[in-house]
Design a protein around this motif. Structure first.
Motif, mmCIF file in Angstrom:
data_model
loop_
_atom_site.group_PDB
_atom_site.id
_atom_site.type_symbol
_atom_site.label_atom_id
_atom_site.label_comp_id
_atom_site.label_asym_id
_atom_site.label_seq_id
_atom_site.Cartn_x
_atom_site.Cartn_y
_atom_site.Cartn_z
ATOM 1 N N SER A 229 0.665 -1.123 -0.138
ATOM 2 C CA SER A 229 -0.135 0.059 0.197
ATOM 3 C C SER A 229 0.873 1.350 0.105
ATOM 4 C CB SER A 229 -0.824 0.117 1.238
ATOM 5 O OG SER A 229 -0.171 0.123 2.228
ATOM 6 N N ASP A 230 2.174 1.242 0.286
ATOM 7 C CA ASP A 230 3.092 2.330 0.416
ATOM 8 C C ASP A 230 4.173 2.055 -0.617
ATOM 9 O OD1 ASP A 230 4.973 4.314 0.891
ATOM 10 O OD2 ASP A 230 4.442 4.178 3.090
ATOM 11 N N GLU A 231 3.904 2.591 -1.622
ATOM 12 C CA GLU A 231 5.226 2.254 -3.014
ATOM 13 C C GLU A 231 6.559 2.901 -2.361
ATOM 14 O OE1 GLU A 231 7.027 0.699 -5.844
ATOM 15 O OE2 GLU A 231 5.123 0.299 -5.191
ATOM 16 N N GLY A 232 6.680 3.812 -1.716
ATOM 17 C CA GLY A 232 8.083 4.316 -1.140
ATOM 18 C C GLY A 232 8.462 3.443 -0.119
ATOM 19 N N PHE A 233 7.733 2.950 0.909
ATOM 20 C CA PHE A 233 8.313 2.015 1.786
ATOM 21 C C PHE A 233 8.715 0.609 1.152
ATOM 22 C CE2 PHE A 233 7.797 -1.433 4.982
ATOM 23 C CZ PHE A 233 8.584 -1.199 5.585
#
Length: 169
Positions: free
Chosen positions: A85-89
């Motif tokens: 859900s968090d592409e940066g993570f």
């Protein structure tokens, strides 16, 4: 000196961390070094005649041997194919798989730490925890998870939270 030896022996055999693990060698060394500082202060103030820690052999201190855990290639492949859900993570996590940096060091990684020279790219960074300098060559896989290069002093992954517990995966 007998007291110092017994103290080190007790820390190696009986003392545990908050999670129940044996104390690391560095922790025991730091505690004995702290005692040495106190004893040296006592000598300077005329409270004791000698510092018995100066006679202590730090090489006798043993800590637990930690088995390094790592992901195998198939596991990393599964991670790259798993939605998040968090592409940066996801991006920083996969980058971390290829470079082997701790989360805290990834959080503080700056573009000045990533050196491009002679067609090669590497990380040159002082580790936060150990205060050791590391030199890590970046392969093509690692480079694919780097964001677009920013300013010299800018964080590479500026959106990373202070603790991973706040990341909703």
């Amino acid at each position: 000196l007998d007291f110092v030896k017994a103290l080190a022996d007790n820390m190696m055999k009986n003392e545990r961390t908050a999670t129940g693990e044996p104390l690391a060698k560095a922790t025991i060394v730091n505690n004995i070094a702290g005692l040495s500082s106190v004893m040296s202060y006592g000598m300077r103030k005329g409270m004791v005649r000698e510092n018995p820690v100066e006679l202590f052999d730090y090489n006798t201190i043993q800590g637990p041997v930690h088995k390094r855990n790592y992901l195998i290639a198939d596991e990393i492949k599964k991670l790259t194919d798993t939605p998040c859900s968090d592409e940066g993570f996801r991006q920083v996590s996969l980058f971390g798989c290829f470079v082997g940096l701790r989360y805290g060091d990834l959080r503080t990684l700056r573009w000045r730490d990533i050196i491009v020279e002679g067609g090669e790219t590497r990380i040159e960074k002082m580790m936060s925890k150990t205060r050791h300098m590391v030199y890590i060559p970046l392969n093509r896989s690692a480079l694919t998870f780097l964001p677009e290069r920013g300013d010299f002093n800018q964080l590479v992954f500026p959106e990373l939270p202070a603790g991973v517990s706040s990341v909703d995966i």
